[in-house]
Design a protein around this motif. Structure first.
Motif, PDB file in Angstrom:
ATOM      1  N   ALA A 271       6.415   3.049   0.583  1.00 48.49           N
ATOM      2  CA  ALA A 271       5.277   2.128   0.597  1.00 48.49           C
ATOM      3  C   ALA A 271       5.288   1.351   1.895  1.00 48.49           C
ATOM      4  CB  ALA A 271       5.348   1.172  -0.587  1.00 48.49           C
TER       5      ALA A 271
ATOM      6  N   SER B 187       2.008   4.430 -11.116  1.00 52.41           N
ATOM      7  CA  SER B 187       1.462   3.132 -10.708  1.00 52.41           C
ATOM      8  C   SER B 187       1.970   2.012 -11.608  1.00 52.41           C
ATOM      9  CB  SER B 187      -0.069   3.184 -10.738  1.00 52.41           C
ATOM     10  OG  SER B 187      -0.623   1.950 -10.356  1.00 52.41           O
TER      11      SER B 187
ATOM     12  N   ASP C 270      -2.848   2.544  -6.131  1.00 46.67           N
ATOM     13  CA  ASP C 270      -1.852   2.626  -5.059  1.00 46.67           C
ATOM     14  C   ASP C 270      -1.766   1.403  -4.153  1.00 46.67           C
ATOM     15  OD1 ASP C 270      -4.337   3.074  -3.940  1.00 46.67           O
ATOM     16  OD2 ASP C 270      -3.644   4.608  -2.549  1.00 46.67           O
ATOM     17  N   GLU C 271      -2.430   0.305  -4.497  1.00 46.24           N
ATOM     18  CA  GLU C 271      -2.299  -0.885  -3.653  1.00 46.24           C
ATOM     19  C   GLU C 271      -2.545  -2.146  -4.466  1.00 46.24           C
ATOM     20  OE1 GLU C 271      -5.312  -1.560  -0.625  1.00 46.24           O
ATOM     21  OE2 GLU C 271      -6.609  -0.059  -1.554  1.00 46.24           O
TER      22      GLU C 271
ATOM     23  N   SER D 297       1.798  12.228  -2.156  1.00 47.06           N
ATOM     24  CA  SER D 297       3.242  11.975  -2.193  1.00 47.06           C
ATOM     25  C   SER D 297       3.811  12.214  -3.586  1.00 47.06           C
ATOM     26  CB  SER D 297       3.539  10.549  -1.739  1.00 47.06           C
ATOM     27  OG  SER D 297       3.175  10.355  -0.389  1.00 47.06           O
TER      28      SER D 297
ATOM     29  N   TYR E  77      -0.498   9.874 -11.910  1.00 47.69           N
ATOM     30  CA  TYR E  77      -0.594   8.826 -10.902  1.00 47.69           C
ATOM     31  C   TYR E  77      -0.624   7.440 -11.572  1.00 47.69           C
ATOM     32  CZ  TYR E  77      -2.333  12.974  -8.445  1.00 47.69           C
ATOM     33  OH  TYR E  77      -2.493  14.243  -7.951  1.00 47.69           O
TER      34      TYR E  77
ATOM     35  N   PHE F 281      -0.523   8.213  -1.530  1.00 45.90           N
ATOM     36  CA  PHE F 281       0.010   8.129  -2.891  1.00 45.90           C
ATOM     37  C   PHE F 281      -0.122   9.417  -3.704  1.00 45.90           C
ATOM     38  CE2 PHE F 281      -0.537   6.443  -7.375  1.00 45.90           C
ATOM     39  CZ  PHE F 281       0.816   6.272  -7.588  1.00 45.90           C
ATOM     40  N   TYR F 282      -1.345   9.895  -3.924  1.00 44.28           N
ATOM     41  CA  TYR F 282      -1.523  11.083  -4.762  1.00 44.28           C
ATOM     42  C   TYR F 282      -0.741  12.270  -4.203  1.00 44.28           C
ATOM     43  CZ  TYR F 282      -5.582   8.615  -6.785  1.00 44.28           C
ATOM     44  OH  TYR F 282      -6.408   7.709  -7.400  1.00 44.28           O
TER      45      TYR F 282
ATOM     46  N   ASP G 182       0.855  -1.189   0.000  1.00 43.98           N
ATOM     47  CA  ASP G 182       0.000   0.000   0.000  1.00 43.98           C
ATOM     48  C   ASP G 182       0.891   1.240   0.000  1.00 43.98           C
ATOM     49  OD1 ASP G 182      -2.190   1.623   0.124  1.00 43.98           O
ATOM     50  OD2 ASP G 182      -2.738   1.147   2.185  1.00 43.98           O
ATOM     51  N   MET G 183       0.786   2.039  -1.051  1.00 46.79           N
ATOM     52  CA  MET G 183       1.589   3.256  -1.141  1.00 46.79           C
ATOM     53  C   MET G 183       1.146   4.255  -0.080  1.00 46.79           C
ATOM     54  SD  MET G 183       3.616   2.399  -3.479  1.00 46.79           S
ATOM     55  CE  MET G 183       4.493   3.981  -3.565  1.00 46.79           C
ATOM     56  N   ASP G 184       2.095   5.022   0.438  1.00 45.07           N
ATOM     57  CA  ASP G 184       1.799   5.974   1.508  1.00 45.07           C
ATOM     58  C   ASP G 184       1.325   7.306   0.932  1.00 45.07           C
ATOM     59  OD1 ASP G 184       2.688   4.127   3.451  1.00 45.07           O
ATOM     60  OD2 ASP G 184       4.762   4.731   3.141  1.00 45.07           O
TER      61      ASP G 184
END
Length: 366
Positions: free
Chosen positions: A143, A88, A108-109, A21, A84, A18-19, A14-16
């Motif tokens: 992530a 990805s 993002d996941e 970041s 994004y 995401f958008y 899971d990206m931290d």
């Protein structure tokens, strides 16, 4: 005696933020500052918030006006979904270096089954660590990851040491981990359900486990069986590398509330065109058209109609949506309209079952 599980080695990455970041990565001036992706203007809604903004209580799906009140220094950034998606795809290529069993949940996941992996590495924990390091070095983002015997526990675990961390729940730790878990942390237990469980004295996994199946089905309907299983670590769903799309939709939030159906038809025409384009791009068609209406008081209503044939043409989608709009009188002025097409012609196609179940009797190196 420890129960037996159909044991796999599953990683949930899971990206931290995401958008947010991505925006901070692309614009160094935004680093360390509270930012919200989307949410600008009177009617905007926050799509994502940086961790700096989250400390003020700003979160996704929150009205931009409220977010600005909570964090006066909040910086609103226009979403760039193409960017994004580009990032990805780079991350997904890293996943495929380890396994072909990759199930994306969103940009993002994703779930990865590394029971048998391309690196021949018996440790799912080390693979997760290596993947996170590669994402940081090759993409520039952090992530988090969860590692366990099934998708449910891996998903829960990925949120455990966020941001930029990971959590492994070994087979012998599954039951103690779930019993001690706050019921709000259970994936699939939303805010409303959590409140209902609280009212019935269910605060932890152990509290949930003590309730018999009949009780859970009586109070939570069909979901009762799901809750009964997951608290016992039972979740057999495999990682599905070819997830079948179940619906396709588009919607618009308006800067001013609409009270005239004439103006709504004009908006629906643009939305129907967007849905038709997405159907064409995905090479699918559907039978069920659903009109989504959000009123000025934020109440939500959906109206659906199933046709006897598959459609993807804008004109038919629009005409069906118009029929649904005129189906009954509107309750109030409207702030959002959306059209979705479901019952798609992809749903009779089954993903190939290519995974193997690893016996829990074997020594499992996580």
């Amino acid at each position: 005696m420890q129960p037996e599980f159909p044991t796999r080695k599953i990683i949930h990455v899971d990206m931290d933020a995401f958008y947010a970041s991505v925006e901070q990565m692309d614009n160094p001036e935004l680093k360390g500052k509270p930012i919200a992706v989307g949410g600008g203007g009177k009617r905007g809604v926050v799509s994502a918030a940086s961790y700096e903004a989250r400390t003020f209580g700003v979160k996704s799906a929150m009205a931009g006006t409220l977010a600005a009140k909570l964090c006066p220094e909040l910086i609103f950034v226009r979403p760039r979904f193409e960017r994004y998606s580009e990032i990805s795809k780079k991350i997904r290529l890293i996943f495929f270096d380890y396994t072909d069993l990759v199930e994306p949940l969103s940009l993002d996941e994703a779930y990865l089954d590394v029971s048998e992996n391309k690196k021949g590495n018996p440790s799912a924990s080390l693979i997760a660590q290596e993947i996170r390091e590669r994402i940081l070095n090759e993409v520039g983002l952090t992530a988090s990851a969860g590692i366990s015997i099934n998708k449910f526990i891996a998903k829960v675990a990925s949120d455990y040491n966020k941001p930029n961390g990971q959590k492994t729940v070994n087979p012998e730790e599954v039951i103690p981990f779930l019993e001690a878990l706050d019921i709000r942390k259970f994936y699939g237990v939303g805010k409303v359900t959590a409140e209902k469980m609280y009212q019935k004295g269910i605060f932890t996994g152990l509290d949930l486990k003590l309730k018999p199946l009949e009780y859970l089905e009586q109070h939570f309907g069909k979901s009762g069986q799901y809750y009964y299983n997951i608290v016992r670590g039972i979740h057999h769903s495999p990682v599905k590398p070819n997830r079948i799309r179940k619906s396709l939709a588009a919607e618009r939030t308006f800067s001013e509330n609409l009270s005239s159906e004439v103006f709504m038809i004009e908006k629906l025409e643009h939305i129907a065109e967007e849905v038709s384009k997405r159907l064409s791009k995905s090479q699918v068609a559907g039978k069920t058209v659903t009109l989504k209406i959000k009123y000025s008081d934020f109440t939500l209503q959906t109206r659906s109609k199933t046709l006897p044939y598959f459609i993807s043409d804008k004109s038919i989608i629009l005409e069906t949506a118009k029929t649904l709009l005129y189906q009954e009188q509107l309750k109030n002025s409207v702030r959002l309209l959306g059209i979705s097409l479901s019952n798609l012609n992809t749903q009779n196609t089954k993903s190939p079952q290519v995974q193997k179940t690893v016996s829990a009797q074997l020594k499992f190196d996580f």
